[in-house]
Design an enzyme around this catalytic site. Structure first.
Site, short mmCIF file in Angstrom:
data_model
loop_
_atom_site.label_atom_id
_atom_site.label_comp_id
_atom_site.label_asym_id
_atom_site.label_seq_id
_atom_site.Cartn_x
_atom_site.Cartn_y
_atom_site.Cartn_z
N GLY A 24 0.88 -1.24 -0.09
CA GLY A 24 -0.14 -0.12 0.03
C GLY A 24 0.90 1.39 0.00
N ILE A 61 3.80 15.28 7.08
CA ILE A 61 4.54 15.05 5.59
C ILE A 61 5.34 16.30 5.27
CG2 ILE A 61 3.75 14.81 3.27
CD1 ILE A 61 1.49 13.35 4.35
N GLU A 95 8.60 16.83 7.27
CA GLU A 95 9.57 15.76 6.69
C GLU A 95 10.33 15.98 5.60
OE1 GLU A 95 7.89 11.76 9.34
OE2 GLU A 95 7.90 11.85 7.08
N ASP A 114 -6.85 3.74 7.28
CA ASP A 114 -7.43 5.30 6.82
C ASP A 114 -8.64 5.15 6.23
OD1 ASP A 114 -4.67 5.47 7.33
OD2 ASP A 114 -4.05 6.22 5.41
N MET A 146 -5.16 7.94 11.25
CA MET A 146 -4.65 7.39 9.83
C MET A 146 -3.16 7.45 9.87
SD MET A 146 -7.14 10.05 7.49
CE MET A 146 -6.77 9.24 5.93
N ALA A 190 -0.10 4.00 9.63
CA ALA A 190 -0.04 2.62 9.22
C ALA A 190 -0.04 1.58 10.31
CB ALA A 190 1.35 2.27 8.58
N HIS A 243 22.19 2.67 31.81
CA HIS A 243 22.92 3.84 31.90
C HIS A 243 24.33 3.62 31.10
CE1 HIS A 243 24.61 7.59 33.17
NE2 HIS A 243 25.48 6.87 33.73
#
Length: 579
Positions: free
Chosen positions: A130, A279, A282, A419, A425, A427, A555
């Protein structure tokens, strides 16, 4: 072993007809085992030995097929009987579960269905994986990884502080693009192979309902593809497509969506990005690292409107201000005219969001439309099952992912995930919904807590969160009459972050002071996308912020940012009972 390659795969016999009774299946299985044993015995005998093994297998196969033909008429009779009187029996159908669409959600649902012993098929009209795998999450992370390395190597001051000196840094645009394309192709192949290995049938085409148990499928203009099948339960997982507002014409070259941008066919000098969500952010990270200037066009009065306000301010300080990025807020791009790369600019008409008056015209080299996504639900023929989409195109569902009919009641045996239902919405949310749907199909009631689903923006540095913003939490507190607690910690106090010279960042937790219930956690900083899962899993398992104080972290690691965060939280002591 050339002689073996002429024989039909033995495993195809086992997958060919799940309606064959157990006795026939056992005989087929024995045939496969016998074939494998014969091949091993004759491996050293060359072509003749392999051919002998193949002949031995064929004898067993013919016997199994004869038994299969004998049971065929019985099978048809039982199907007719089940259709007439046993509506709940899966023997009446080709499959137990049919999934329309094979993105991350459909794939996750298919894997879980097989694990639960359900005969499963997928109908996919485009690419396995997809949007996420082919045009979204996966290739974009490849671009971000490459551009992030370029940005890091170009930061002379950062490297010199570690005693590192580098010469001039260059990159090959096509090489960066190929990295993204190859990753998408590899992941797509892995997903398909995993389905085939588990015996999931993959049918090519666009599916639509005939009734609650029947799907027809095909591709426009293709007579060689398509058919009709039945399933006891059907899951819609058709995903979404980029939303393009009215007045914007996409040419795929100078005006484009994220689908086109991921191909990285060229690097414009000046890019306008409509929308400052995940979107848009990015791609601004990618483009500026590769040398572009960016202008955000945002309809509301602030950029990153979906972020917690405090985190958005830090993100602006780290992701926007130091880079070749500016922004215009409170305006709409009401008309966008495509240009010609290097010859004619893109024209963007800006209109005031409130007054609707034209305020400016921008000329840029390219325009990325990053205004969100809309469900891909057209053509499903939902009316055949008594359902319809809402005005935005989403398929209404219950908390159990059951499709709701026009009367508001669940449509029997029909589910919708990802979606297409609009609940969340992302993945991984689609995959979680798919698992939840299968649990409900199996009769084990399950409701996914969407407040426990994490989200991330893979910029440099990253932003991640789970649950509510502080603003949303305070609204909830005012309605439900409780006090909100907020605690924060900085990456500057973390040894691992300081070792990386990446002390810029913060984590904050929002919780109920009376109960310690975690309402939201936000992180901006190095590897924030990886760090959020301790908090999201705590929300999913109903742990309180007090519970997390006892977790032990290695740590020095970045995980100690959350360790300090939770330890600083203060919860009101239990109220004493009166009387």
């Amino acid at each position: 072993m050339k002689g073996v390659t002429t024989t039909r795969s033995p495993c195809s016999l086992l997958r060919r007809d799940s309606g064959v009774n157990t006795g026939v299946r056992r005989r087929e299985t024995r045939a496969v085992v016998a074939f494998s044993s014969a091949v091993r015995r004759e491996r050293g005998n060359g072509r003749n030995g392999a051919t002998a093994a193949s002949l031995a297998f064929n004898k067993l196969r013919v016997s199994a097929e004869r038994d299969q033909r004998l049971t065929s008429s019985k099978k048809k009779a039982s199907v007719c009987q089940a259709q007439g009187g046993n509506k709940g029996g899966s023997s009446a159908y080709d499959y137990d579960v049919c999934i329309i669409g094979c993105g991350v959600g459909g794939h996750g649902a298919a894997l879980h269905a097989v694990q639960q012993g359900l005969k499963t098929c997928i109908i996919e009209g485009h690419d396995i994986g997809g949007t996420c795998v082919n045009r979204g999450c996966v290739p974009s992370k490849a671009l971000l990884a490459a551009s992030g390395r370029i940005r890091e190597m170009q930061n002379d001051m950062h490297l010199k502080a570690m005693g590192i000196q580098v010469g001039s840094v260059s990159f090959d645009r096509q090489g960066v693009a190929d990295h993204a394309n190859q990753l998408a192709a590899s992941i797509q192949g892995n997903l398909k192979n995993s389905l085939v290995a588990l015996g999931v049938d993959i049918h090519t085409g666009m599916g639509k309902f005939v009734d609650n148990h029947t799907i027809s499928y095909g591709l426009p203009g293709r007579v060689d593809v398509g058919g009709q099948l039945t399933a006891r339960d059907i899951i819609i997982a058709t995903g979404s497509v980029p939303f393009v507002p009215p007045g914007i014409k996409i040419d795929g070259k100078t005006v484009f969506t994220s689908d086109h941008a991921l191909k990285l066919e060229w690097i414009p000098e000046w890019v306008a990005i409509i929308g400052s969500g995940y979107i848009g952010l990015e791609f601004s990270d990618v483009y500026t690292a590769l040398g572009s200037e960016v202008t955000f066009i945002e309809a509301v009065d602030k950029i990153m409107p979906g972020f917690d306000s405090e985190i958005a301010r830090i993100a602006q300080r780290t992701l926007i201000t130091p880079r070749n990025i500016d922004f215009k807020t409170g305006v709409l791009a009401t008309n966008v005219k495509a240009g010609i790369p290097g010859i004619k600019p893109v024209e963007i008409e800006l209109t005031d969001f409130k007054t609707k008056e034209k305020v400016d015209v921008m000329e840029v080299d390219a325009c990325l439309v990053a205004t969100g996504r809309v469900p891909f639900t057209q053509g499903l023929s939902l009316d055949k099952v008594g359902a319809e989409t809402d005005r935005r195109g989403f398929v209404p569902v219950s908390d159990k992912m059951e499709v709701l009919g026009k009367d508001g009641k669940p449509v029997p045996h029909v589910y919708c995930i990802g979606d297409a239902n609009g609940k969340y919405m992302l993945a991984h949310a689609a995959s979680a919904q798919g698992i939840s749907a299968i649990e409900n199909i199996k009769g084990r009631p399950h409701v996914l807590n969407h407040n426990s689903v994490p989200a991330a923006c893979f910029t440099h540095p990253e932003v991640s969160f789970v649950g509510l913003t502080e603003e949303q939490a305070r609204e909830k507190a005012e309605e439900e009459k409780f006090e909100v607690g907020v605690v924060k910690t900085s990456f500057k106090a973390n040894s691992k972050a300081l070792a990386e010279l990446e002390g810029e960042g913060m984590a904050k937790a929002i919780y109920r002071k009376d109960t310690g219930e975690i309402l939201g956690v936000w992180i901006i900083g190095l590897h924030a996308a990886d760090l959020i899962h301790e908090a999201s899993n705590a929300v999913a398992t109903n742990q309180t912020i007090q519970d997390l104080k006892f977790n032990v972290h290695a740590h020095p690691t970045l995980s100690e940012v959350l360790d300090e965060l939770f330890k600083h939280a203060e919860v009101d002591p239990p109220k004493k009972k009166t009387g």
